[in-house]
Design a protein around this motif. Structure first.
Motif, short mmCIF file in Angstrom:
data_model
loop_
_atom_site.label_atom_id
_atom_site.label_comp_id
_atom_site.label_asym_id
_atom_site.label_seq_id
_atom_site.Cartn_x
_atom_site.Cartn_y
_atom_site.Cartn_z
N UNK A 212 28.52 8.62 30.73
CA UNK A 212 28.99 7.29 31.09
C UNK A 212 29.46 7.14 32.52
N UNK A 213 29.09 8.07 33.40
CA UNK A 213 29.52 8.01 34.80
C UNK A 213 28.35 7.89 35.76
N UNK A 214 27.16 7.66 35.22
CA UNK A 214 25.98 7.48 36.06
C UNK A 214 25.29 8.76 36.47
N UNK B 144 19.15 3.65 26.21
CA UNK B 144 18.22 2.55 26.43
C UNK B 144 18.57 1.80 27.71
N UNK B 145 19.86 1.57 27.93
CA UNK B 145 20.29 0.89 29.15
C UNK B 145 20.00 1.75 30.38
N UNK B 146 20.20 3.06 30.25
CA UNK B 146 19.94 3.96 31.37
C UNK B 146 18.46 3.95 31.74
N UNK B 147 17.59 3.96 30.73
CA UNK B 147 16.15 3.92 30.99
C UNK B 147 15.75 2.62 31.68
N UNK B 148 16.34 1.53 31.25
CA UNK B 148 16.03 0.24 31.87
C UNK B 148 16.45 0.23 33.33
N UNK C 105 12.18 1.95 33.54
CA UNK C 105 11.33 2.13 32.37
C UNK C 105 11.29 0.82 31.56
N UNK C 106 10.15 0.56 30.95
CA UNK C 106 10.00 -0.62 30.09
C UNK C 106 9.73 -0.17 28.66
#
Length: 374
Positions: free
Chosen positions: A276-278, A312-316, A320-321
């Protein structure tokens, strides 16, 4: 939970050259140990109790933070005895950044000659401290800094055989690295090929069972099993495993890449203290850059569980789609993502199906029909 302790100073060079059979005898174990008694955690008290108790993974970060705070204070400054205790605990926790700093401070303080008992008990010579410090820096992938420490000590003792052999070993490790250091680094992170030397670090972070489940990784029950798994991965053509190293905290997770004829697939995981820290997306950016430059990767796929919203948010964020290609049961709770040049849906479907076969994966896509007129 895995625990680890640094080998005695005069064995550090042997540790760096140790084989699989020797590594399996080290103290890092993929099992749960009883935590230290009581609720409050004090790093000095913990150090004095290491001979009788293990430190659980849930207390590791708190101890690391406490020691950093203690070391940073000028008043009251830590005594040499306290620095030695801190270095013992830092080695046990595989906290290489802190241990390197402690070695530097110990080199500056020198033994307390006014205390005969402590002077006699002090086993770390300047040579041994320099070798230990260089080992820590090497663990972090900081090869130039590790060599600089040894070169400085060689000025004082140019014919010391242990210093010379350690220097040559460190230099050879850097030369054998198949990537330029600048391509592996994006502050504060660096990727390093995952090797046997990461066993202890890996086990500390892997204590969280959610990591294994989310990444479909084995449940390691022994050092030997982990080493066999690592060796098996490295034998597979097109599979690349990396340790994610943080300049302040050391090993924080791992990223994996598979590339087949320019088509990539990756996954990553981070220890619970560093999520959660990028750091995950940043590590993946380094990985994708490596894949394009060194492995001729043209596009990349990833998969994630439906309930894993953070991934999922990280991939976006990484570009990524999501792909609307359902997976056959019992794996129908997973979804695929894609990053690369624009392609028609039927091309993506065919390419992903081929990739799963190339991986010898258990996953299969549900049959899907496409309008040939589109």
């Amino acid at each position: 939970m895995a625990t680890a302790s640094l080998a005695p100073n005069n064995e550090l060079k042997q540790v760096m050259q140790v084989k699989h059979s020797q590594l399996s005898r080290q103290q890092a174990e993929f099992e749960t140990h009883p935590p230290l008694p009581g609720h409050a955690v004090n790093w000095l008290e913990t150090t004095r109790m290491l001979a009788h108790h293990q430190v659980g993974a849930e207390r590791r970060l708190e101890l690391m933070l406490q020691m950093r705070q203690a070391v940073s204070l000028e008043k009251p400054a830590l005594s040499r005895e306290q620095l030695l205790l801190a270095s013992e605990l830092a080695g046990y926790l595989s906290d290489w950044p802190l241990l390197a700093l402690l070695c530097e401070k110990l080199l500056k303080t020198g033994p307390d000659k006014a205390n005969n008992r402590l002077a006699e008990a002090e086993a770390s010579t300047a040579n041994e401290l320099c070798i230990k410090q260089s080992y820590c820096l090497e663990q972090m992938g900081l090869y130039p800094q590790a060599l600089a420490v040894l070169e400085n000590q060689l000025l004082a003792r140019p014919f010391d055989p242990e210093l010379i052999s350690t220097y040559e070993y460190c230099k050879s490790q850097w030369q054998q690295l198949p990537f330029a250091l600048t391509d592996l680094q994006n502050d504060p992170l660096m990727l390093l090929p995952l090797t046997e030397q990461h066993l202890e670090n890996f086990s500390w972070q892997y204590a969280d069972s959610r990591i294994r489940k989310l990444c479909n990784l084995p449940k390691f029950t022994s050092n030997e099993q982990w080493l066999q798994w690592l060796d098996g991965c490295r034998q597979e053509r097109g599979i690349y495993l990396f340790a994610v190293m943080h300049i302040e905290w050391g090993f924080i997770g791992s990223v994996s890449l598979e590339v087949y004829q320019g088509v990539g697939f990756f996954y990553y995981w981070l220890g619970s203290d560093f999520q959660g820290q990028g750091f995950g997306p940043q590590a993946v950016k380094i990985l994708l850059s490596l894949a394009e430059r060194y492995f001729s990767q043209d596009c990349c796929y990833a998969k994630v569980y439906h309930h894993n919203i953070p991934s999922q948010k990280a991939l976006s964020k990484l570009g990524f789609t999501p792909l609307d290609f359902p997976v056959k049961a019992p794996f129908d709770n997973e979804s695929f993502y894609y990053l690369g040049p624009d392609k028609a849906d039927w091309e993506l479907y065919r390419e992903l199906s081929w990739l799963l076969q190339a991986q010898d994966s258990e996953l299969e896509l549900e049959e899907k029909y496409f309008d040939s007129s589109v």
